[in-house]
Design an enzyme around this catalytic site. Structure first.
Site, short mmCIF file in Angstrom:
data_model
loop_
_atom_site.label_atom_id
_atom_site.label_comp_id
_atom_site.label_asym_id
_atom_site.label_seq_id
_atom_site.Cartn_x
_atom_site.Cartn_y
_atom_site.Cartn_z
CG ASP A 24 -2.18 -0.86 0.70
OD1 ASP A 24 -2.74 -0.32 -0.15
OD2 ASP A 24 -1.96 -1.92 0.83
CB THR A 25 2.28 2.20 -2.27
OG1 THR A 25 3.16 1.11 -2.00
CG2 THR A 25 3.11 3.10 -3.38
CB ILE A 26 0.56 7.50 -1.46
CG1 ILE A 26 1.82 8.13 -1.10
CG2 ILE A 26 -0.50 7.11 -0.18
CD1 ILE A 26 2.23 9.27 -1.99
CB SER A 60 5.46 2.93 -0.42
OG SER A 60 4.72 1.80 0.38
CG MET A 91 -1.06 4.28 -5.35
SD MET A 91 -1.95 4.70 -4.00
CE MET A 91 -3.07 5.80 -5.09
#
Length: 562
Positions: free
Chosen positions: A371-373, A390, A453
């Site tokens: 999960d990451t932006i 992230s 992402m």
């Protein structure tokens, strides 16, 4: 006669309302209009961050300032995907030099943590949580590298909106409230987590105002003291002390010696468009490898959503990911044969392995012959930024240094523990990275800044976005809204080897007959909800300079301009 005209009026009104209500896209899936603006554009995974980016642009800042400001806000409002305890990668189009610049802002493993330590513990894989997967957080240094090279406004102005939101609070969105609550079972046992993210004995619910005074104070120190306030000041000492208490190895010296690296983006041409990614230790070139194979097929003729298109794409992905598992690593420790892997000659060789009517159970990595932006911003001068950041697994390792307001990343989990592996663990080494920003140019001019992402899904989604636009003629918004294909189960950079062909997950929107045909080819289909990524993009019209923005409904994102 009057009744007749009344009937006609009602009929016309109903008919016109129906047409106004149903936006005709010509596609079998729901979409919406692109955002179009002339002076500036921002697309992030949180509306509050998008609005802050626009405020910075209107204040006289440039795209780089806006990207940093938005990232700082995202670290507060979306802690489930990023924060200053994590790493950062960026691609910048500089309108002055008319050139792309790449920044690798990833941190290294602790120098005092030796591979033998994992052997003593009897581990064959680095744990997902706790102190052992923690590597140096590179995001803050990444901000200051970007700012020193391209920034315009003072860093104090850039971080001011995030500081205000952290101190005064913000309403938590539904998606973030859900993921924060889910994190408690995994991370709630670690000291510092509850005091930071559960001030009332639980994580905030949708619409509740959440404050993070610890992060506000941390941001203030960074704004006034620069990057050294984080890596050589009290913040670094608190991190090092906390990690020692938890049995970890990340030290003050690890933090003090950290530095980002400017790198040359690499590209491959897909049907006249140059698609740019950053070289390893990230996985960006996997997208280029997939596209190189797909370019040899009549993708447009196959048609979007056809079983032949999905089958061919999945097999091309399997080929690329076997190379990813074997070769992608920190270039300071092993030389990844990037030029060969993204060459057309190599793609021609690999394409021969794909059977049109049979799914492969496994492929071997190709031999080497030689999960990451996510957020993106653009300004009135033509500068564009593609930035991804992230903590890795959602909120990260669970290691939450007291009073600082953020969690340290667990990116070190992605090292392999096999000694002869390219990505084998070593002290002071950057781990394999999943987060990848992307950029596309045409005829040497900026065309598209985008990212999707979602961990190992990212190269797959990058390739699909490009094909959606170039082969299938979708606009910027439709390319992100179109149902996606996700293949899981390939060999991994951590050492796990694919043996059963993995499985395909198809987002809703594909025909049942297509699914049945894929099964007949030997593919395994499995439903996986929520793992199809989060897309943001900005496209520039080279003739007018007008920007087009897009953000999808899978996340809380917003594209906006002025």
């Amino acid at each position: 006669m009057t009744r007749f005209f009344s009937f006609i009026c009602v009929l016309l009104c109903v008919t016109s309302s129906a047409h106004a209500y149903d936006r005709i896209t010509g596609k079998a899936f729901a979409s919406r209009s692109e955002v179009i603006a002339q002076h500036g554009m921002a697309a992030t995974s949180q509306p509050l961050a998008t609005q802050v980016a626009l405020d910075i642009l209107k204040k006289g800042g440039n795209a780089i300032d806006a990207a940093i400001a938005a990232n700082a806000v995202l670290g507060l409002v979306e802690p489930t995907g990023n924060g200053i305890g994590g790493d950062l990668f960026a691609i910048v189009w500089d309108s002055k030099s008319k050139k792309l610049h790449g920044l690798n802002g990833s941190g290294r493993s602790p120098k005092s943590l030796k591979a033998e330590y994992f052997e003593k513990l009897g581990l064959n894989k680095i744990p997902s949580y706790g102190p052992l997967p923690v590597s140096v957080p590179g995001a803050v240094d990444g901000w200051f590298e970007l700012h020193a090279k391209f920034g315009k406004l003072p860093m104090s102005d850039i971080l001011a909106p995030a500081i205000k939101y952290a101190r005064d609070g913000f309403p938590v969105s539904e998606l973030i409230a859900y993921y924060m609550n889910r994190s408690v079972s995994r991370l709630g046992e670690y000291p510092g987590f509850k005091e930071t993210y559960m001030p009332n004995g639980r994580t905030p619910r949708k619409g509740e105002i959440f404050k993070n005074p610890g992060l506000a104070a941390t941001y203030e120190k960074i704004a006034s003291g620069g990057r050294d306030a984080f890596y050589k000041g009290d913040i670094a000492r608190i991190i090092a002390s906390y990690m020692k208490e938890q049995g970890g190895f990340l030290s003050y010296e690890d933090l003090a010696s950290h530095q980002s690296e400017w790198v040359e983006p690499v590209s491959s041409n897909y049907r006249g468009y140059d698609v740019w990614e950053l070289p390893p230790n990230g996985q960006g070139i996997a997208a280029l490898q997939i596209l190189n194979v797909m370019e040899q097929f009549d993708v447009e003729g196959m048609g979007f959503g056809s079983e032949q298109y999905i089958h061919t794409f999945v097999e091309a992905k399997k080929l690329a990911f076997e190379d990813r598992a074997k070769y992608y690593t920190d270039p300071d420790f092993n030389k990844t044969p990037v030029d060969w892997l993204i060459s057309k000659k190599y793609a021609e060789q690999r394409k021969q392995l794909i059977k049109p009517d049979q799914a492969a159970k496994r492929y071997d990595a190709g031999p080497y012959e030689g999960d990451t932006i996510y957020l993106t911003t653009a300004d009135k001068d033509g500068n564009m930024v593609s930035l991804i950041q992230s903590n890795y697994r959602g909120m990260g390792s669970g290691m939450t240094p007291h009073g600082l307001g953020f969690i340290l990343q667990n990116r070190g989990e992605l090292f392999a523990l096999q000694k002869d592996h390219f990505n084998a663990y070593a002290p002071g080494k950057r781990p394999f990275h999943t987060i990848i920003p992307a950029f596309v140019t045409k005829n040497g001019q900026p065309w598209l800044s985008f990212g999707v992402m979602g961990g190992g899904a990212q190269p797959q989604m990058h390739a699909q976005i490009i094909m959606n636009m170039i082969d299938f003629g979708m606009n910027l918004q439709e390319a992100g809204d179109a149902p996606r294909i996700l293949h899981s189960g390939s060999s991994q950079p951590t050492g796990e080897v694919m043996s059963d062909g993995g499985y395909i997950s198809l987002e809703k929107g594909f025909d049942y007959e297509v699914e049945r045909a894929l099964i007949q080819k030997g593919h395994v289909l499995r439903d996986v909800s929520g793992w199809f990524g989060g897309y943001q993009a900005i496209m520039r019209d080279p003739q007018t300079g007008v920007y087009y923005g897009a953000s999808e409904s899978r996340k809380d994102g917003q594209a906006a301009g002025y």
